[in-house]
Design an enzyme around this catalytic site. Structure first.
Site, PDB file in Angstrom:
ATOM      1  N   ASN A  11       0.904  -1.154   0.000  1.00  0.00           N
ATOM      2  CA  ASN A  11       0.000   0.000   0.000  1.00  0.00           C
ATOM      3  C   ASN A  11       0.946   1.207   0.000  1.00  0.00           C
ATOM      4  O   ASN A  11       1.605   1.468   1.006  1.00  0.00           O
ATOM      5  CB  ASN A  11      -0.867  -0.052   1.248  1.00  0.00           C
ATOM      6  CG  ASN A  11      -2.009   0.931   1.293  1.00  0.00           C
ATOM      7  OD1 ASN A  11      -2.612   1.094   2.352  1.00  0.00           O
ATOM      8  ND2 ASN A  11      -2.339   1.589   0.204  1.00  0.00           N
ATOM      9  N   ASN A  78      -6.145  10.748   0.245  1.00  0.00           N
ATOM     10  CA  ASN A  78      -6.345   9.656  -0.693  1.00  0.00           C
ATOM     11  C   ASN A  78      -5.811  10.034  -2.072  1.00  0.00           C
ATOM     12  O   ASN A  78      -5.550  11.200  -2.357  1.00  0.00           O
ATOM     13  CB  ASN A  78      -7.829   9.316  -0.815  1.00  0.00           C
ATOM     14  CG  ASN A  78      -8.393   8.674   0.434  1.00  0.00           C
ATOM     15  OD1 ASN A  78      -7.759   7.820   1.044  1.00  0.00           O
ATOM     16  ND2 ASN A  78      -9.585   9.090   0.831  1.00  0.00           N
ATOM     17  N   CYS A  87      -5.128   5.829   8.277  1.00  0.00           N
ATOM     18  CA  CYS A  87      -4.571   4.817   7.387  1.00  0.00           C
ATOM     19  C   CYS A  87      -3.532   4.025   8.169  1.00  0.00           C
ATOM     20  O   CYS A  87      -2.471   4.561   8.514  1.00  0.00           O
ATOM     21  CB  CYS A  87      -3.944   5.464   6.155  1.00  0.00           C
ATOM     22  SG  CYS A  87      -3.139   4.288   5.053  1.00  0.00           S
ATOM     23  N   GLY A  88      -3.835   2.765   8.458  1.00  0.00           N
ATOM     24  CA  GLY A  88      -2.948   1.953   9.293  1.00  0.00           C
ATOM     25  C   GLY A  88      -1.612   1.667   8.642  1.00  0.00           C
ATOM     26  O   GLY A  88      -0.565   1.687   9.312  1.00  0.00           O
ATOM     27  N   ASN A 199     -14.963   1.829   2.839  1.00  0.00           N
ATOM     28  CA  ASN A 199     -13.977   0.866   2.365  1.00  0.00           C
ATOM     29  C   ASN A 199     -14.611  -0.516   2.451  1.00  0.00           C
ATOM     30  O   ASN A 199     -15.173  -0.875   3.497  1.00  0.00           O
ATOM     31  CB  ASN A 199     -12.724   0.902   3.235  1.00  0.00           C
ATOM     32  CG  ASN A 199     -12.080   2.275   3.276  1.00  0.00           C
ATOM     33  OD1 ASN A 199     -11.430   2.688   2.342  1.00  0.00           O
ATOM     34  ND2 ASN A 199     -12.288   2.995   4.379  1.00  0.00           N
ATOM     35  N   GLU A 222     -10.702   0.523  -1.560  1.00  0.00           N
ATOM     36  CA  GLU A 222     -10.654   1.705  -0.707  1.00  0.00           C
ATOM     37  C   GLU A 222     -11.388   2.869  -1.362  1.00  0.00           C
ATOM     38  O   GLU A 222     -11.171   3.159  -2.548  1.00  0.00           O
ATOM     39  CB  GLU A 222      -9.205   2.126  -0.433  1.00  0.00           C
ATOM     40  CG  GLU A 222      -8.451   1.192   0.487  1.00  0.00           C
ATOM     41  CD  GLU A 222      -7.177   1.835   0.998  1.00  0.00           C
ATOM     42  OE1 GLU A 222      -7.269   2.881   1.688  1.00  0.00           O
ATOM     43  OE2 GLU A 222      -6.088   1.304   0.705  1.00  0.00           O
ATOM     44  N   CYS A 231      -4.647  -2.520   3.004  1.00  0.00           N
ATOM     45  CA  CYS A 231      -5.279  -1.397   3.698  1.00  0.00           C
ATOM     46  C   CYS A 231      -5.175  -1.690   5.183  1.00  0.00           C
ATOM     47  O   CYS A 231      -5.739  -2.677   5.663  1.00  0.00           O
ATOM     48  CB  CYS A 231      -6.729  -1.241   3.267  1.00  0.00           C
ATOM     49  SG  CYS A 231      -7.672  -0.047   4.259  1.00  0.00           S
ATOM     50  N   GLY A 232      -4.438  -0.855   5.914  1.00  0.00           N
ATOM     51  CA  GLY A 232      -4.194  -1.130   7.324  1.00  0.00           C
ATOM     52  C   GLY A 232      -5.460  -1.153   8.161  1.00  0.00           C
ATOM     53  O   GLY A 232      -5.720  -2.109   8.898  1.00  0.00           O
ATOM     54  N   THR A 233      -6.269  -0.088   8.066  1.00  0.00           N
ATOM     55  CA  THR A 233      -7.527  -0.091   8.822  1.00  0.00           C
ATOM     56  C   THR A 233      -8.443  -1.199   8.321  1.00  0.00           C
ATOM     57  O   THR A 233      -9.221  -1.770   9.083  1.00  0.00           O
ATOM     58  CB  THR A 233      -8.230   1.268   8.716  1.00  0.00           C
ATOM     59  OG1 THR A 233      -8.393   1.619   7.334  1.00  0.00           O
ATOM     60  CG2 THR A 233      -7.449   2.341   9.434  1.00  0.00           C
TER      61      THR A 233
END
Length: 297
Positions: A11, A78, A87-88, A199, A222, A231-233
């Site tokens: 990512n 974004n 954003c993780g 998302n 996303e 995607c972290g989250t």
């Protein structure tokens, strides 16, 4: 105008150090910068500045919960130029960048985001590779809903991890059949439940791997970006949805899940309603953006 390029499980982000907050991050500039033909190419942009400087410049109206003026703040955009709360994967790259460049000397510190304070632990940070754990905050369920993809309906759980997710666990999916889904276009969703977009994660049910640990395979679309390699989250939302389906009580139970995404593997832990995310970060390149190109964009 300096930049770095990095990714967390593929990512990818353009990192813009801007301690004096003089950059004007318009939607047109961000979308041009993130375009893989016109610009550098990325899933998003991370501006690096102190929270207090962003307040003084008017980028932030107020300090989010738990964030002090002296904290580093991840001003995340974004790829389409829209602002996102959290954003993780970006936080891991952001924290790695700070330590690798010497802007931050501590291994444990707070990164501010529009979703609030995100404490991080930087386990390792050399000029290229990093390993970071991020405290992702409270995980809230929003109720059940559905996503429509290729004429097929997937039942999911709305998850709030500072930003909105619809995580759809399908027990019939295998890693192979998951990889065959067409995520070129945004899946259909209930706009009354997610008025600002969402998302969407599609994932397999929990299974125990050869290492004896529970895990899932996941793909994600996303909002404001499209399908990304990670995607972290989204991995947190996916882990939460898979655990809930398995009878896990998010408010009181303790557990962790390996989440396999196209870009790699991360580990998500859940404890008494809060989540943490541990995974890699890679800093690929540094360079300069031409001032005339930026002005024209």
């Amino acid at each position: 105008m300096e930049f770095s390029k990095g990714h967390g499980t593929e990512n990818d982000f353009v990192v813009l150090p801007d301690p004096d907050v003089w950059l004007e991050l318009t939607e047109s500039r961000i979308s041009a910068l993130c375009d893989r033909q016109r610009g550098l190419g990325a899933d998003g942009v991370l501006r690096v500045a102190r929270a207090g400087a962003l307040i003084s410049s008017g980028v932030l109206a107020q300090l989010p919960e738990g964030v002090s003026a002296e904290d580093w703040f991840m001003d995340y955009r974004n790829a389409d130029g829209s602002i996102a709360e959290m954003c993780g994967n970006g936080v891991r790259v952001f924290a790695h960048y700070l330590v690798a460049t010497g802007m931050e000397t501590r291994e444990e510190f707070v990164v501010g985001s529009r979703a609030g304070a995100r404490p991080v632990v930087v386990h390792h940070a050399d000029p290229v590779h990093g390993e970071v754990t991020v405290a992702m905050g409270t995980v809230k369920t929003l109720g059940t809903s559905t996503a429509t993809l290729g004429g097929r309906e997937f039942t999911g759980v709305g998850i709030d991890v500072g930003n909105p997710h619809l995580a759809c666990v399908d027990p019939e999916l295998t890693p192979a059949s998951l990889s065959e889904l067409d995520l070129e276009h945004l899946p259909g969703f209930d706009h009354t439940m997610f008025p600002h977009g969402v998302n969407v994660e599609i994932l397999t049910a929990l299974s125990v791997g050869s290492d004896g640990e529970k895990g899932v395979d996941m793909r994600v679309y996303e909002r404001g970006v499209g399908e990304t390699r990670s995607c972290g989250t989204g991995t947190v939302a996916a882990a939460a949805a898979a655990l809930v389906r398995d009878g896990f009580d998010l408010t009181s139970d303790v557990g962790h899940v390996k989440v396999r995404i196209p870009g790699g593997v991360v580990t998500v832990g859940m404890e008494n309603g809060a989540a943490w995310l541990r995974g890699p970060s890679v800093l690929v390149a540094t360079g300069r953006i031409a001032a005339k190109w930026w002005q024209d964009a």
